[in-house]
Design a protein around this motif. Structure first.
Motif, mmCIF file in Angstrom:
data_model
loop_
_atom_site.group_PDB
_atom_site.id
_atom_site.type_symbol
_atom_site.label_atom_id
_atom_site.label_comp_id
_atom_site.label_asym_id
_atom_site.label_seq_id
_atom_site.Cartn_x
_atom_site.Cartn_y
_atom_site.Cartn_z
ATOM 1 N N ASN A 265 30.762 -39.391 -17.802
ATOM 2 C CA ASN A 265 30.479 -38.163 -16.658
ATOM 3 C C ASN A 265 29.911 -37.059 -16.440
ATOM 4 N N SER A 266 30.300 -36.306 -17.236
ATOM 5 C CA SER A 266 29.768 -34.350 -17.579
ATOM 6 C C SER A 266 28.901 -34.561 -18.041
ATOM 7 N N ALA A 267 27.864 -35.521 -19.143
ATOM 8 C CA ALA A 267 26.566 -35.662 -19.653
ATOM 9 C C ALA A 267 25.913 -36.025 -18.481
ATOM 10 N N ARG A 268 25.123 -34.373 -19.115
ATOM 11 C CA ARG A 268 23.973 -34.249 -17.619
ATOM 12 C C ARG A 268 22.548 -35.079 -18.005
ATOM 13 N N TYR A 269 22.316 -35.058 -19.952
ATOM 14 C CA TYR A 269 21.526 -36.375 -19.627
ATOM 15 C C TYR A 269 21.997 -37.293 -20.663
ATOM 16 N N LEU A 270 20.870 -38.173 -20.629
ATOM 17 C CA LEU A 270 21.092 -39.494 -21.111
ATOM 18 C C LEU A 270 21.537 -39.620 -22.752
ATOM 19 N N PHE A 271 20.140 -38.571 -23.477
ATOM 20 C CA PHE A 271 21.608 -38.210 -24.998
ATOM 21 C C PHE A 271 22.297 -37.042 -25.123
ATOM 22 N N GLU A 272 22.421 -36.144 -23.858
ATOM 23 C CA GLU A 272 23.833 -36.018 -24.316
ATOM 24 C C GLU A 272 24.750 -37.090 -24.125
ATOM 25 N N ALA A 273 24.693 -38.438 -23.169
ATOM 26 C CA ALA A 273 25.653 -39.523 -23.392
ATOM 27 C C ALA A 273 26.016 -40.059 -24.809
ATOM 28 N N ALA A 274 24.240 -40.066 -25.445
ATOM 29 C CA ALA A 274 24.426 -40.223 -26.618
ATOM 30 C C ALA A 274 25.095 -39.080 -27.942
ATOM 31 N N GLU A 275 24.692 -38.182 -28.011
ATOM 32 C CA GLU A 275 25.567 -37.433 -29.043
ATOM 33 C C GLU A 275 26.861 -37.192 -28.781
ATOM 34 N N TYR A 276 27.390 -37.490 -26.981
ATOM 35 C CA TYR A 276 28.955 -37.529 -26.784
ATOM 36 C C TYR A 276 29.596 -38.482 -27.530
ATOM 37 N N VAL A 277 29.007 -39.880 -27.213
ATOM 38 C CA VAL A 277 29.899 -41.270 -28.038
ATOM 39 C C VAL A 277 29.491 -40.934 -29.799
ATOM 40 N N GLY A 278 28.583 -40.672 -29.927
ATOM 41 C CA GLY A 278 27.824 -40.560 -31.103
ATOM 42 C C GLY A 278 29.826 -39.259 -31.998
ATOM 43 N N ALA A 279 29.559 -38.222 -31.270
ATOM 44 C CA ALA A 279 30.604 -37.221 -32.263
ATOM 45 C C ALA A 279 31.842 -38.090 -32.562
ATOM 46 N N VAL A 280 32.443 -38.621 -30.956
ATOM 47 C CA VAL A 280 33.804 -39.625 -30.781
ATOM 48 C C VAL A 280 33.978 -40.556 -31.376
#
Lengths: 243, 243
Positions: free
Chosen positions: A77-92
């Motif tokens: 929910n906090s991802a402002r861009y789709l690529f931020e969601a990808a970064e977050y998922v990649g980090a987890v």
């Protein structure tokens, strides 16, 4: 093994996955590898997973938990861009692999989990990413509008030839089934049920999600037809004079 | 990388290979991977090689040397059955790998060489064997009339669907080209020139051997036609009602 793919076209996204999981050919099970996330009105995500089953499940649990209790890396929910969601998922994903990697490797198993993340955040175009086990990611583009994870080679020739950014969303969905069928026909470790999700651009909610069981009459008809069409296509080719 | 295949049909054998060799994508070269042996009037062999290039060449040199100076394992002339030729080739291959394996592995390289051996000895049917890096071998059968080595996955779906023991020898030759083209289209490490050898049953000598260069007009026509036929085949499929 596993085979998942995503196709990004002008009209939206298609995400598709097989459901066979195995620890060797004598312990084959059925697990869904498709996970939809609708954490807010302004966004929709679909995640496909390949690799270590236990760590994939753990990853999905962490992503859902983080929606209730956001960690320092934020959440979907906090991802402002789709690529931020990808970064977050990649980090987890990387964190979970780092936690369990040493013990798994010590017993000869791989902790690797590779992902496809598709979706859209309001005000931005839809997008499709492959998130590697190392945490980094790459996007599908108009030139190469598909991404694959798992047992990717058998189903790639058809995608290379047919997948186009300007093809109809329904044709892309059909293509994903053909690619899954081609893989299952040549490799026992990939098999139905198949799941196919269709996300129409700017819908901000999953359009449709289909489950094709192994005995689905359409799947059977498609497989038989594809076999026949390929044999006929072969007969139509220009003949070389071998004599 | 490499892609080689053999097809065993009622009328004889087809053996086909690409010619791309690489130590990474920045050092790609052209080497033939097809080696014909006609050591006596009563027999003909064709060997296809995949894996470590240097050791493949060494293997071929040993097989030719052994014809002049037979070792304790015999040679291609002393084999009384085709399977004995496969055992002999597997033993020589393993010996060379054992000699150079430790040094190669120490520098991070694989000594593995995998082979396809096709041919016939007078009075026996033609045969086609895959000879594994470990020295053992397996034969093509009427149920599964093809064998592949190297980068095998992209070109397998077509073989799974079209290859039949009762297909015409010329159709099998054409199928080998389609399978090579499908692989090269999806994987840069496989490419022309392609070599195709045709062995007509009971001929006891190689029938024909063709070399298709990258700019061969027929190869180009075949590739374009196959692309078009596949796209048309896709359009002919029964449509699923996604709505």
């Amino acid at each position: 093994m596993t085979y998942c793919l995503g196709i990004c076209v002008e009209q939206g996204l298609v995400l598709a996955s097989d459901s066979r999981t195995s620890a060797g050919v004598d312990y084959a099970s059925v697990y869904s590898k498709m996970h939809a996330f609708k954490p807010a009105a302004d966004r929709q995500f679909v995640l496909l997973t390949a690799g270590n089953l236990a760590l994939s499940q753990q990853l999905v649990s962490h992503l859902r938990r983080d929606l209730d209790y956001p960690g320092p890396a934020g959440n979907l929910n906090s991802a402002r861009y789709l690529f931020e969601a990808a970064e977050y998922v990649g980090a987890v994903n990387l964190e979970i692999q780092n936690t369990h990697g040493p013990a798994l490797r010590a017993s000869g198993q791989s902790p690797d989990v590779t992902l496809i993340l598709g979706g859209q955040i309001a005000g931005q175009p839809p997008g499709l990413f492959i998130v590697y086990a190392q945490g980094n990611h790459a996007a599908a583009t108009a030139e190469t509008p598909f991404l694959q994870i798992g047992e990717i080679k058998y189903g790639k020739p058809m995608l290379d030839r047919v997948a186009r950014f300007d093809m109809a969303l329904e044709d892309a969905a059909q293509l994903s089934l053909v690619s899954l069928d081609a893989t299952a026909r040549s490799n026992l470790s990939v098999g139905p049920p198949y799941e196919v999700a269709i996300y129409p651009r700017d819908n901000l909610a999953l359009g449709k999600r289909f489950l094709f069981a192994g005995d689905d009459p359409f799947l059977d008809e498609l497989s038989v037809s594809w076999n026949r069409e390929l044999c006929e296509a072969f007969q139509q080719l220009p003949k070389f004079r071998w004599d």
